[in-house]
Design an enzyme around this catalytic site. Structure first.
Site, PDB file in Angstrom:
ATOM      1  N   LYS A 299      37.509 -16.328 -10.384  1.00  0.00           N
ATOM      2  CA  LYS A 299      38.223 -15.629 -11.455  1.00  0.00           C
ATOM      3  C   LYS A 299      37.440 -15.646 -12.763  1.00  0.00           C
ATOM      4  O   LYS A 299      37.863 -15.053 -13.751  1.00  0.00           O
ATOM      5  CB  LYS A 299      39.609 -16.244 -11.660  1.00  0.00           C
ATOM      6  CG  LYS A 299      40.543 -16.117 -10.457  1.00  0.00           C
ATOM      7  CD  LYS A 299      41.903 -16.727 -10.743  1.00  0.00           C
ATOM      8  CE  LYS A 299      42.753 -16.829  -9.491  1.00  0.00           C
ATOM      9  NZ  LYS A 299      43.181 -15.514  -8.964  1.00  0.00           N
TER      10      LYS A 299
ATOM     11  N   GLN B 275      44.180 -19.094 -14.576  1.00  0.00           N
ATOM     12  CA  GLN B 275      44.222 -17.903 -15.426  1.00  0.00           C
ATOM     13  C   GLN B 275      43.827 -18.178 -16.878  1.00  0.00           C
ATOM     14  O   GLN B 275      43.775 -17.246 -17.685  1.00  0.00           O
ATOM     15  CB  GLN B 275      45.628 -17.286 -15.384  1.00  0.00           C
ATOM     16  CG  GLN B 275      46.078 -16.826 -14.021  1.00  0.00           C
ATOM     17  CD  GLN B 275      45.264 -15.667 -13.479  1.00  0.00           C
ATOM     18  OE1 GLN B 275      44.615 -14.942 -14.227  1.00  0.00           O
ATOM     19  NE2 GLN B 275      45.291 -15.478 -12.165  1.00  0.00           N
TER      20      GLN B 275
ATOM     21  N   CYS C  62      52.242 -13.899  -5.448  1.00  0.00           N
ATOM     22  CA  CYS C  62      52.428 -15.311  -5.062  1.00  0.00           C
ATOM     23  C   CYS C  62      53.372 -16.019  -6.024  1.00  0.00           C
ATOM     24  O   CYS C  62      53.171 -17.188  -6.370  1.00  0.00           O
ATOM     25  CB  CYS C  62      51.091 -16.041  -4.974  1.00  0.00           C
ATOM     26  SG  CYS C  62      50.005 -15.427  -3.680  1.00  0.00           S
TER      27      CYS C  62
ATOM     28  N   ASP D 261      47.516 -26.023 -14.019  1.00  0.00           N
ATOM     29  CA  ASP D 261      46.903 -24.946 -13.253  1.00  0.00           C
ATOM     30  C   ASP D 261      46.150 -24.068 -14.243  1.00  0.00           C
ATOM     31  O   ASP D 261      46.752 -23.320 -15.007  1.00  0.00           O
ATOM     32  CB  ASP D 261      47.990 -24.157 -12.515  1.00  0.00           C
ATOM     33  CG  ASP D 261      47.461 -22.922 -11.794  1.00  0.00           C
ATOM     34  OD1 ASP D 261      46.269 -22.598 -11.936  1.00  0.00           O
ATOM     35  OD2 ASP D 261      48.263 -22.261 -11.098  1.00  0.00           O
TER      36      ASP D 261
ATOM     37  N   HIS E 200      52.656 -20.176  -9.817  1.00  0.00           N
ATOM     38  CA  HIS E 200      52.066 -19.592  -8.621  1.00  0.00           C
ATOM     39  C   HIS E 200      52.447 -20.476  -7.429  1.00  0.00           C
ATOM     40  O   HIS E 200      52.641 -21.681  -7.562  1.00  0.00           O
ATOM     41  CB  HIS E 200      50.537 -19.567  -8.793  1.00  0.00           C
ATOM     42  CG  HIS E 200      49.789 -18.802  -7.758  1.00  0.00           C
ATOM     43  ND1 HIS E 200      49.519 -19.320  -6.507  1.00  0.00           N
ATOM     44  CD2 HIS E 200      49.221 -17.569  -7.784  1.00  0.00           C
ATOM     45  CE1 HIS E 200      48.814 -18.438  -5.818  1.00  0.00           C
ATOM     46  NE2 HIS E 200      48.625 -17.364  -6.555  1.00  0.00           N
TER      47      HIS E 200
END
Length: 408
Positions: free
Chosen positions: A224, A201, A362, A198, A121
């Site tokens: 999220k 997700q 993104c 990261d 991302h």
């Protein structure tokens, strides 16, 4: 499968969009919020609204207890060793930028390497580009297979003794790839590098364990994972955070101030300058309670079943191209329909009450790697059902008809 009773806990899902019951398939962008989270934030503002860490009055004490209680919940949720390793931020983007600006710029120099992948991302790409420009370090990319997966042997070849930082997503927000983070962390550490993950997700959809993964930094967002917008977390190993300088200065993060110099509070507060995101933290704590009550294993299993059902359903539609691996993928599917622009596709789906994401997500370098300008994406969460997938498939067939494709 998670029962339909879960859906009853999400008020927003019970509405019509353009004359059709809402099918929300955009949870990778932001998840919907259960009533328990909404009520927790409402209750804070109605009963406990005050600034934290400062006041000795009752409201201030209750607000501080709620805020620091949320930090304790986060630490347990990701199995950090200490609450000192939990920094509240505005989200994943801010968390990554703290590490890039404070840690990386201090340790990187010309000739050093920062290792990434092309699936990152922008939030986990642009900060490292800026570090490289500022320090003279070099960006390197782990090769990807045709389905987006990375091979451990390629990781071994890419990470070297010159690597200072490996920055990689746990789960791709486009391809659904689940990267082997624990193995990548071991390779990074063997070469003397640190790893930032990261987790935007991954954290909402599976159990994550900082001590098991052994990552040095881990970033994720509350919105999220059924929490409010504007709240996120940076996890960092205590020894690393202790040696890092804050990048925001002002109230809350100081220890002693005179006219010439200042000193900082201890962890975690030295990285939380200004009035913190109190209501957001309270909401995130409530979201964690909700997810633990449902069970992360149950959520992961439910999503695997939903995405498997969706893959079987959508791949039978002629002229539909699906990107990413066919198995071992997270709960999202990215696709294109013939030469229909994804924005046009999403507009027609919305007319049928089906909400999907369209654009480059993104991830412009990844779009170029896929040789497309943009895609559509359907992303699933614990409140989605097979009926939602059926509605998506039917809406895609109507889209084909609208744009003059033969229905096959």
């Amino acid at each position: 499968m998670i029962t339909s009773q879960i859906r009853e806990l999400f008020p927003i899902l019970h509405q019509d969009i353009n004359g059709h019951p809402l099918v929300y398939l955009d949870s990778a962008a932001t998840s919907q919020k259960p009533i328990s989270v909404i009520e927790a934030v409402k209750r804070y503002y109605e009963l406990d609204n005050a600034n934290v860490h400062r006041g000795v009055h009752t409201l201030g004490s209750r607000a501080t207890d709620a805020y620091e209680g949320a930090r304790e919940k986060v630490a347990r949720f990701i199995n950090a060793k200490s609450t000192e390793e939990i920094i509240f931020t505005r989200g994943t983007t801010t968390a990554i930028n703290i590490v890039a600006s404070s840690y990386a710029r201090a340790v990187c120099k010309e000739g050093d390497e920062i290792v990434l992948t092309a699936m990152e991302h922008h939030s986990n790409l642009i900060p490292w580009q800026q570090v490289a420009k500022a320090t003279g370090a070099t960006l390197k990319y782990i090769p990807m297979q045709s389905d987006g997966n990375v091979l451990i042997e390629d990781v071994e070849k890419t990470i070297t003794a010159n690597t200072k930082i490996v920055a990689i997503t746990y789960v791709s927000n486009v391809l659904g790839v689940v990267n082997p983070i624990k193995q990548i962390a071991e390779i990074a550490h063997r070469n003397g590098a640190k790893i930032l993950v990261d987790g935007a997700q991954s954290t909402p959809h599976m159990k994550v364990d900082m001590q098991d993964l052994d990552c040095d930094f881990y970033a994720f967002s509350g919105h999220k994972m059924c929490g409010p917008t504007g709240i996120g977390v940076l996890y960092g190993k205590k020894a690393l955070l202790n040696n890092m300088e804050p990048i925001e200065f002002g109230g809350e993060m100081i220890d002693h101030v005179d006219l010439e110099n200042s000193t900082w509070k201890e962890l975690p507060w030295k990285f939380e300058g200004g009035t913190p995101i109190i209501a957001g933290a309270v909401g995130l704590g409530a979201a964690i309670d909700f997810l633990l009550d449902v069970g992360l294993d149950n959520i992961e299993q439910h999503e695997k079943q939903i995405v498997s059902y969706a893959m079987n359903k959508l791949t039978t539609i002629e002229d539909l191209s699906v990107y990413g691996p066919t198995s071992n993928r997270s709960g999202l599917i990215t696709f294109n329909l013939g030469d229909v622009h994804p924005h046009d596709l999403a507009t027609v789906l919305d007319a049928e009450g089906v909400a999907v994401r369209a654009g480059h997500h993104c991830c412009q370098p990844l779009m170029r790697w896929l040789n497309v300008s943009s895609t559509a994406r359907a992303s699933f969460y614990l409140y989605n059902t097979e009926e939602d997938v059926d509605r998506l498939a039917l809406a895609l067939l109507k889209t084909k008809e609208y744009f003059g494709y033969a229905i096959r």
